[in-house]
Design a protein around this motif. Sequence first.
Motif, mmCIF file in Angstrom:
data_model
loop_
_atom_site.group_PDB
_atom_site.id
_atom_site.type_symbol
_atom_site.label_atom_id
_atom_site.label_comp_id
_atom_site.label_asym_id
_atom_site.label_seq_id
_atom_site.Cartn_x
_atom_site.Cartn_y
_atom_site.Cartn_z
ATOM 1 N N GLY A 37 0.786 -1.216 0.000
ATOM 2 C CA GLY A 37 0.000 0.000 0.000
ATOM 3 C C GLY A 37 0.822 1.272 0.000
ATOM 4 O O GLY A 37 0.282 2.351 -0.261
ATOM 5 N N GLU A 38 2.101 1.172 0.292
ATOM 6 C CA GLU A 38 2.970 2.356 0.281
ATOM 7 C C GLU A 38 3.452 2.632 -1.139
ATOM 8 O O GLU A 38 3.846 1.717 -1.869
ATOM 9 N N ARG A 39 3.454 3.895 -1.519
ATOM 10 C CA ARG A 39 3.877 4.246 -2.862
ATOM 11 C C ARG A 39 5.337 3.908 -3.110
ATOM 12 O O ARG A 39 5.708 3.477 -4.211
ATOM 13 N N MET A 40 6.184 4.102 -2.106
ATOM 14 C CA MET A 40 7.600 3.801 -2.325
ATOM 15 C C MET A 40 7.788 2.327 -2.642
ATOM 16 O O MET A 40 8.614 1.966 -3.488
ATOM 17 N N GLN A 41 7.030 1.462 -1.957
ATOM 18 C CA GLN A 41 7.112 0.040 -2.281
ATOM 19 C C GLN A 41 6.654 -0.216 -3.707
ATOM 20 O O GLN A 41 7.257 -0.990 -4.456
ATOM 21 N N ARG A 42 5.568 0.460 -4.128
ATOM 22 C CA ARG A 42 5.046 0.268 -5.481
ATOM 23 C C ARG A 42 6.087 0.693 -6.520
ATOM 24 O O ARG A 42 6.301 0.016 -7.514
ATOM 25 N N TYR A 43 6.759 1.822 -6.281
ATOM 26 C CA TYR A 43 7.748 2.294 -7.251
ATOM 27 C C TYR A 43 8.928 1.333 -7.343
ATOM 28 O O TYR A 43 9.454 1.093 -8.433
ATOM 29 N N PHE A 44 9.326 0.788 -6.201
ATOM 30 C CA PHE A 44 10.423 -0.186 -6.223
ATOM 31 C C PHE A 44 10.003 -1.434 -6.992
ATOM 32 O O PHE A 44 10.755 -1.953 -7.827
ATOM 33 N N ARG A 45 8.781 -1.929 -6.738
ATOM 34 C CA ARG A 45 8.299 -3.116 -7.447
ATOM 35 C C ARG A 45 8.203 -2.863 -8.946
ATOM 36 O O ARG A 45 8.590 -3.697 -9.769
ATOM 37 N N ASP A 46 7.671 -1.688 -9.303
ATOM 38 C CA ASP A 46 7.509 -1.367 -10.721
ATOM 39 C C ASP A 46 8.857 -1.260 -11.418
ATOM 40 O O ASP A 46 9.051 -1.783 -12.520
ATOM 41 N N ALA A 47 9.795 -0.563 -10.780
ATOM 42 C CA ALA A 47 11.114 -0.381 -11.395
ATOM 43 C C ALA A 47 11.861 -1.703 -11.493
ATOM 44 O O ALA A 47 12.525 -1.987 -12.499
ATOM 45 N N ALA A 48 11.748 -2.543 -10.454
ATOM 46 C CA ALA A 48 12.421 -3.840 -10.485
ATOM 47 C C ALA A 48 11.864 -4.712 -11.604
ATOM 48 O O ALA A 48 12.600 -5.419 -12.295
ATOM 49 N N THR A 49 10.551 -4.660 -11.802
ATOM 50 C CA THR A 49 9.927 -5.428 -12.872
ATOM 51 C C THR A 49 10.331 -4.884 -14.233
ATOM 52 O O THR A 49 10.610 -5.655 -15.165
ATOM 53 N N CYS A 50 10.368 -3.566 -14.354
ATOM 54 C CA CYS A 50 10.831 -2.949 -15.604
ATOM 55 C C CYS A 50 12.235 -3.429 -15.940
ATOM 56 O O CYS A 50 12.550 -3.701 -17.109
ATOM 57 N N TRP A 51 13.065 -3.572 -14.910
ATOM 58 C CA TRP A 51 14.457 -3.956 -15.150
ATOM 59 C C TRP A 51 14.616 -5.439 -15.496
ATOM 60 O O TRP A 51 15.688 -5.882 -15.885
ATOM 61 N N THR A 52 13.547 -6.216 -15.370
ATOM 62 C CA THR A 52 13.599 -7.615 -15.810
ATOM 63 C C THR A 52 13.103 -7.772 -17.242
ATOM 64 O O THR A 52 13.102 -8.883 -17.769
ATOM 65 N N HIS A 53 12.652 -6.679 -17.866
ATOM 66 C CA HIS A 53 12.157 -6.732 -19.240
ATOM 67 C C HIS A 53 13.269 -7.171 -20.186
ATOM 68 O O HIS A 53 14.466 -7.055 -19.886
ATOM 69 N N VAL A 54 12.861 -7.661 -21.357
ATOM 70 C CA VAL A 54 13.840 -8.129 -22.325
ATOM 71 C C VAL A 54 14.802 -7.021 -22.752
ATOM 72 O O VAL A 54 15.957 -7.287 -23.101
ATOM 73 N N GLY A 55 14.357 -5.741 -22.690
ATOM 74 C CA GLY A 55 15.225 -4.638 -23.095
ATOM 75 C C GLY A 55 16.510 -4.557 -22.288
ATOM 76 O O GLY A 55 17.623 -4.593 -22.852
ATOM 77 N N PRO A 56 16.432 -4.441 -20.952
ATOM 78 C CA PRO A 56 17.653 -4.387 -20.154
ATOM 79 C C PRO A 56 18.532 -5.635 -20.275
ATOM 80 O O PRO A 56 19.749 -5.565 -20.068
#
Length: 413
Positions: free
Chosen positions: A368-387
Amino acid sequence: MIAVPEPALTERELIERAVELRPALLERQPETERLTHYPKDTHEDFLRAGFYRVLQPRRYGGYEFGLPTFYRVVTETARGCPSTGWALSLTAAHVLQVAGLFDEKAQDEIFGDDGEFRAASTVVPIGVARPDGDGHVALDGTWPYSSGAPYSTHYLGQTLRAPEKPGDPPGPFVLFLAPRAIWTVVDDWHGALGLRGSGSNSIRIDEGRVPTYLTRELSLLDLPVEGGTPGSKLHGNAMYAGRAPSFYHGELAAIMIGTAYAAADEYARIIAERPLIADPARTRSELHDYQRHLGEALGAIHTAEAALLRNAEDWMEACRRNVSGETPFTSAEDNRLALVFLTAGRMAWDVLQGILFRTAGSRYARDGERMQRYFRDAATCWTHVGPTMAEPLYRRVGRDRLGLPSDDIPLLP
């Protein structure tokens, strides 16, 4: 010709609209995750603002603005909600390839009478394409991670041509554009760590048929753009004769930078409100360490954004030189541009997870905390095929600089 909704709209005004929408996107973050895609109110906001038409040709009701403006809109949107920024970018972006690669007949059909166009896509070839001998191609398969599928009007996919006879290997890559009527969205975007509201559902096509002129035998990772494309000639704009891999890396960088800005916004709020344990009358914002953490993070994010926008201008210039005949838009130039975009995204990720999330405090890592959400979103973005293309891109750019061939180094595993 399709009329542009707002002929006098400027690039600055479009970016300002994205900034003004940030508070609403911020408040809709929980609902976006619950729905697994951004809500209808957000979709209608984007329609009114013109965000889906940033890169679309004016001939077909778009604004035909440049890459720097598109990336600015994506960054500001992701700053309000990373999942929403991701889905917007990965549906509004593919008009660039569609408007470049397909001929006038195809584009007249694609954009129709109103210019409504949004296309999810994936780079991995799935399923098979079978010519039916009647001017159509039959498609069959399930394409996962089709971000933005819930609001897409079309699907830009890749597949393989079916073998000539049993036992033969599959044929070449086939790029296709499928209208919404022949595919369905699979309700399977659940359980992801982050980007839970990105609408990255699978799409399913069961023996759907598209006209042959809505297919091309080529790969998005190696587009034939040298000297121009059907679209750059049709629209008189070199932007439609650019290579795709570097452009896609720019999208991911814009999203990551927007997410890092969101984390910095939240960090500033946290330290301004968090009282000191030993002196509750004061807050963490008065301590030098937290001031330094925020300043260091912002310095890196600003630098990453500057690199993103300058590199976007370089991409536009590479397109112009390509069409003018001055210098072809080679794979080596594409490699260089892609690596700059990827590095900008990495800078944003490093300060988000290494400074902002790490020093915010464990209470902000809770559900429920935004900081946790941003960390989860960024970590998932960094697992994308692009990186994951970082290592082959390092090698490619190094070999390009040494005058050695690099196209034989695969970008995908």
